[in-house]
Motif scaffolding. Sequence first.
Motif, PDB file in Angstrom:
ATOM      1  N   ALA A  54       0.826  -1.211   0.000  1.00 18.57           N
ATOM      2  CA  ALA A  54       0.000   0.000   0.000  1.00 18.57           C
ATOM      3  C   ALA A  54       0.861   1.263   0.000  1.00 18.57           C
ATOM      4  O   ALA A  54       0.610   2.197  -0.785  1.00 18.57           O
ATOM      5  CB  ALA A  54      -0.923  -0.011   1.229  1.00 18.57           C
ATOM      6  N   LEU A  55       1.887   1.299   0.857  1.00 19.70           N
ATOM      7  CA  LEU A  55       2.759   2.475   0.906  1.00 19.70           C
ATOM      8  C   LEU A  55       3.572   2.613  -0.380  1.00 19.70           C
ATOM      9  O   LEU A  55       3.769   3.732  -0.879  1.00 19.70           O
ATOM     10  CB  LEU A  55       3.709   2.366   2.104  1.00 19.70           C
ATOM     11  CG  LEU A  55       3.123   2.732   3.468  1.00 19.70           C
ATOM     12  CD1 LEU A  55       4.114   2.388   4.574  1.00 19.70           C
ATOM     13  CD2 LEU A  55       2.780   4.215   3.529  1.00 19.70           C
ATOM     14  N   GLY A  56       4.044   1.477  -0.912  1.00 17.71           N
ATOM     15  CA  GLY A  56       4.817   1.527  -2.145  1.00 17.71           C
ATOM     16  C   GLY A  56       4.009   2.090  -3.301  1.00 17.71           C
ATOM     17  O   GLY A  56       4.515   2.866  -4.121  1.00 17.71           O
ATOM     18  N   PHE A  57       2.736   1.714  -3.377  1.00 21.95           N
ATOM     19  CA  PHE A  57       1.878   2.230  -4.449  1.00 21.95           C
ATOM     20  C   PHE A  57       1.533   3.697  -4.214  1.00 21.95           C
ATOM     21  O   PHE A  57       1.563   4.519  -5.138  1.00 21.95           O
ATOM     22  CB  PHE A  57       0.596   1.395  -4.526  1.00 21.95           C
ATOM     23  CG  PHE A  57      -0.380   1.906  -5.551  1.00 21.95           C
ATOM     24  CD1 PHE A  57      -0.098   1.797  -6.909  1.00 21.95           C
ATOM     25  CD2 PHE A  57      -1.574   2.503  -5.170  1.00 21.95           C
ATOM     26  CE1 PHE A  57      -0.991   2.267  -7.860  1.00 21.95           C
ATOM     27  CE2 PHE A  57      -2.463   2.975  -6.108  1.00 21.95           C
ATOM     28  CZ  PHE A  57      -2.172   2.866  -7.460  1.00 21.95           C
ATOM     29  N   TRP A  58       1.219   4.042  -2.962  1.00 14.97           N
ATOM     30  CA  TRP A  58       0.795   5.409  -2.633  1.00 14.97           C
ATOM     31  C   TRP A  58       1.928   6.420  -2.826  1.00 14.97           C
ATOM     32  O   TRP A  58       1.730   7.497  -3.390  1.00 14.97           O
ATOM     33  CB  TRP A  58       0.290   5.444  -1.191  1.00 14.97           C
ATOM     34  CG  TRP A  58      -0.181   6.794  -0.737  1.00 14.97           C
ATOM     35  CD1 TRP A  58      -0.973   7.665  -1.429  1.00 14.97           C
ATOM     36  CD2 TRP A  58       0.111   7.438   0.510  1.00 14.97           C
ATOM     37  NE1 TRP A  58      -1.193   8.800  -0.690  1.00 14.97           N
ATOM     38  CE2 TRP A  58      -0.541   8.694   0.500  1.00 14.97           C
ATOM     39  CE3 TRP A  58       0.852   7.056   1.634  1.00 14.97           C
ATOM     40  CZ2 TRP A  58      -0.465   9.580   1.573  1.00 14.97           C
ATOM     41  CZ3 TRP A  58       0.918   7.939   2.700  1.00 14.97           C
ATOM     42  CH2 TRP A  58       0.272   9.181   2.670  1.00 14.97           C
ATOM     43  N   ILE A  59       3.146   6.060  -2.399  1.00 14.11           N
ATOM     44  CA  ILE A  59       4.253   7.016  -2.438  1.00 14.11           C
ATOM     45  C   ILE A  59       5.053   6.931  -3.729  1.00 14.11           C
ATOM     46  O   ILE A  59       5.424   7.962  -4.313  1.00 14.11           O
ATOM     47  CB  ILE A  59       5.192   6.794  -1.230  1.00 14.11           C
ATOM     48  CG1 ILE A  59       4.429   6.992   0.082  1.00 14.11           C
ATOM     49  CG2 ILE A  59       6.385   7.756  -1.282  1.00 14.11           C
ATOM     50  CD1 ILE A  59       5.240   6.671   1.325  1.00 14.11           C
ATOM     51  N   PHE A  60       5.305   5.689  -4.209  1.00 11.49           N
ATOM     52  CA  PHE A  60       6.217   5.522  -5.336  1.00 11.49           C
ATOM     53  C   PHE A  60       5.548   4.987  -6.597  1.00 11.49           C
ATOM     54  O   PHE A  60       6.196   4.874  -7.634  1.00 11.49           O
ATOM     55  CB  PHE A  60       7.354   4.569  -4.937  1.00 11.49           C
ATOM     56  CG  PHE A  60       8.078   4.982  -3.688  1.00 11.49           C
ATOM     57  CD1 PHE A  60       8.970   6.041  -3.697  1.00 11.49           C
ATOM     58  CD2 PHE A  60       7.847   4.316  -2.490  1.00 11.49           C
ATOM     59  CE1 PHE A  60       9.635   6.419  -2.543  1.00 11.49           C
ATOM     60  CE2 PHE A  60       8.508   4.686  -1.331  1.00 11.49           C
ATOM     61  CZ  PHE A  60       9.403   5.745  -1.349  1.00 11.49           C
ATOM     62  N   GLY A  61       4.253   4.630  -6.505  1.00 12.61           N
ATOM     63  CA  GLY A  61       3.560   4.091  -7.661  1.00 12.61           C
ATOM     64  C   GLY A  61       3.982   2.685  -8.026  1.00 12.61           C
ATOM     65  O   GLY A  61       3.783   2.246  -9.170  1.00 12.61           O
ATOM     66  N   ASP A  62       4.569   1.944  -7.082  1.00 13.20           N
ATOM     67  CA  ASP A  62       5.045   0.576  -7.332  1.00 13.20           C
ATOM     68  C   ASP A  62       3.973  -0.444  -6.973  1.00 13.20           C
ATOM     69  O   ASP A  62       3.350  -0.349  -5.922  1.00 13.20           O
ATOM     70  CB  ASP A  62       6.292   0.273  -6.481  1.00 13.20           C
ATOM     71  CG  ASP A  62       7.487   1.106  -6.901  1.00 13.20           C
ATOM     72  OD1 ASP A  62       7.567   1.479  -8.088  1.00 13.20           O
ATOM     73  OD2 ASP A  62       8.348   1.389  -6.038  1.00 13.20           O
ATOM     74  N   LEU A  63       3.803  -1.416  -7.854  1.00 13.08           N
ATOM     75  CA  LEU A  63       2.938  -2.562  -7.570  1.00 13.08           C
ATOM     76  C   LEU A  63       3.661  -3.839  -7.999  1.00 13.08           C
ATOM     77  O   LEU A  63       4.344  -3.840  -9.034  1.00 13.08           O
ATOM     78  CB  LEU A  63       1.602  -2.453  -8.315  1.00 13.08           C
ATOM     79  CG  LEU A  63       0.504  -1.595  -7.676  1.00 13.08           C
ATOM     80  CD1 LEU A  63      -0.719  -1.554  -8.579  1.00 13.08           C
ATOM     81  CD2 LEU A  63       0.111  -2.146  -6.300  1.00 13.08           C
ATOM     82  N   PRO A  64       3.541  -4.931  -7.244  1.00 13.91           N
ATOM     83  CA  PRO A  64       4.171  -6.195  -7.651  1.00 13.91           C
ATOM     84  C   PRO A  64       3.606  -6.677  -8.981  1.00 13.91           C
ATOM     85  O   PRO A  64       2.404  -6.541  -9.246  1.00 13.91           O
ATOM     86  CB  PRO A  64       3.802  -7.149  -6.510  1.00 13.91           C
ATOM     87  CG  PRO A  64       3.452  -6.272  -5.349  1.00 13.91           C
ATOM     88  CD  PRO A  64       2.855  -5.032  -5.941  1.00 13.91           C
ATOM     89  N   ASP A  65       4.476  -7.262  -9.837  1.00 14.15           N
ATOM     90  CA  ASP A  65       3.995  -7.827 -11.092  1.00 14.15           C
ATOM     91  C   ASP A  65       3.458  -9.235 -10.852  1.00 14.15           C
ATOM     92  O   ASP A  65       3.406  -9.711  -9.719  1.00 14.15           O
ATOM     93  CB  ASP A  65       5.099  -7.822 -12.152  1.00 14.15           C
ATOM     94  CG  ASP A  65       6.335  -8.616 -11.724  1.00 14.15           C
ATOM     95  OD1 ASP A  65       6.202  -9.491 -10.841  1.00 14.15           O
ATOM     96  OD2 ASP A  65       7.430  -8.368 -12.268  1.00 14.15           O
ATOM     97  N   GLY A  66       3.038  -9.896 -11.946  1.00 13.58           N
ATOM     98  CA  GLY A  66       2.408 -11.211 -11.815  1.00 13.58           C
ATOM     99  C   GLY A  66       3.291 -12.249 -11.131  1.00 13.58           C
ATOM    100  O   GLY A  66       2.857 -12.948 -10.214  1.00 13.58           O
ATOM    101  N   LEU A  67       4.571 -12.353 -11.568  1.00 15.82           N
ATOM    102  CA  LEU A  67       5.476 -13.323 -10.965  1.00 15.82           C
ATOM    103  C   LEU A  67       5.726 -13.009  -9.495  1.00 15.82           C
ATOM    104  O   LEU A  67       5.811 -13.914  -8.657  1.00 15.82           O
ATOM    105  CB  LEU A  67       6.813 -13.344 -11.714  1.00 15.82           C
ATOM    106  CG  LEU A  67       6.915 -14.219 -12.970  1.00 15.82           C
ATOM    107  CD1 LEU A  67       8.295 -14.106 -13.580  1.00 15.82           C
ATOM    108  CD2 LEU A  67       6.592 -15.682 -12.641  1.00 15.82           C
TER     109      LEU A  67
END
Length: 310
Positions: free
Chosen positions: A263-276
Motif C-alpha cells: 500500500a505504501l509503495g503504491f501510494w508514495i512511489f507508484g510501485d505494484l508487484p507484477d504477476g510473478l
Amino acid sequence: MKGLPKAERPTLGILLMVGFALTAPLMDSFAKMIGDALAVGQVAATRFAVQAALLLPLAIAMGCLHRPLRAEMGLHLIRAALILTATGFFFYALRYMPIADAIAIFFVEPFILTLLGALLLGEAIGARRILACTVGFVGALLIIQPTFVDVGLVALAPLVTALLFAFYMILTRKMAQRMHPITLQTYTSLAALVIAVPLLTIFNNTGVTELDPSWPAARELWLLLGVGVVATLSHICISYALSFAPASTIAPIHYLEIVSATALGFWIFGDLPDGLSIIGIALIVGSGFYVFLRERKMELAIERRVPPQP
C-alpha cells in the motif's frame, strides 16, 4: 531483572505485532525517499543514533539499565554488527527495488532460521518443513528473477539481509530471556554506533559511495529522523510482542507487513508487484504459515508431553 514485562498476554502481543507490521514499512519508505542523497552506511548509522537518543533516557528512567558484563558486551557488539549490516543491505536494496518486493524476499528469513536452528541448535526438522522451506525459496526466486534482470546483484541484497537477520534472531532469543526489551534495544543501538561511527570516519572523503558520509539537506534530515523514530517505535512493538505472547502465536501476523508495504509503495512511489512477484509472495506467505503452524503444533505436543513428529 527489574522491570521485565509480564508474559502470557497474547492479545496484547498480537496487537503490538500488528503495530509493528503496519509501521515498519514506513521506515523503509523514508529510507527509500532519501535515495542516493546520502551514503547507505550513514542512513543506517543515523537510524541507530536516533534510537539510542530516544531509548537511553527511557531505560535510565525505568531503572532497567544495568552494567553489562564483559561477555555480554561481546554479544551486544556481535548482535549490533549483524543488525547494522542487515539494515545497510536492505536500505541499499530499497534504492532500486519496490518496497513490497524487497520485504517479500526478506521473508525467507523464517525458513533460514528454521534451517539454522537445525544446524546450530540441533532442533528437529522433518521432511514437510524442509519442503515448505524449499517452496518459500522458490517464491523468493520468482520475485528475484525479473528484479535481477532490471537491477542485477542488488536483487540479492534482501537475501543477505534475511541471512544476517536470522543469525541476529538466534542471538536475540538467547539474550532476551534475561534482559528487558528496552535494555536490549538500547545496548544494541549504542553498540551499533561504536561500530558505525569509526567506520564512517575512516571512509569520510574517500569517495566510497555507500560509506562516505555527507552533510544532509533539511529534507534528508527530516527523513533520517523519521527513519530513526519509526524504527525505534516498531522494534519496541516487536520486542514487547515477543515478551507478551509466544513467537508461534504472533509470527504469522508479521506477514501483514507485505500488505502495508504494498500500500505504501503504491501510494508514495507508484510501485505494484507484477504477476510473478504476486505468485512468489503467495508461495512465501503460504509456506511461512505452514512452518509457523508446524512450530505451534510441536510446541503444543511438547506441552502435552506427546512425542511430536517433526
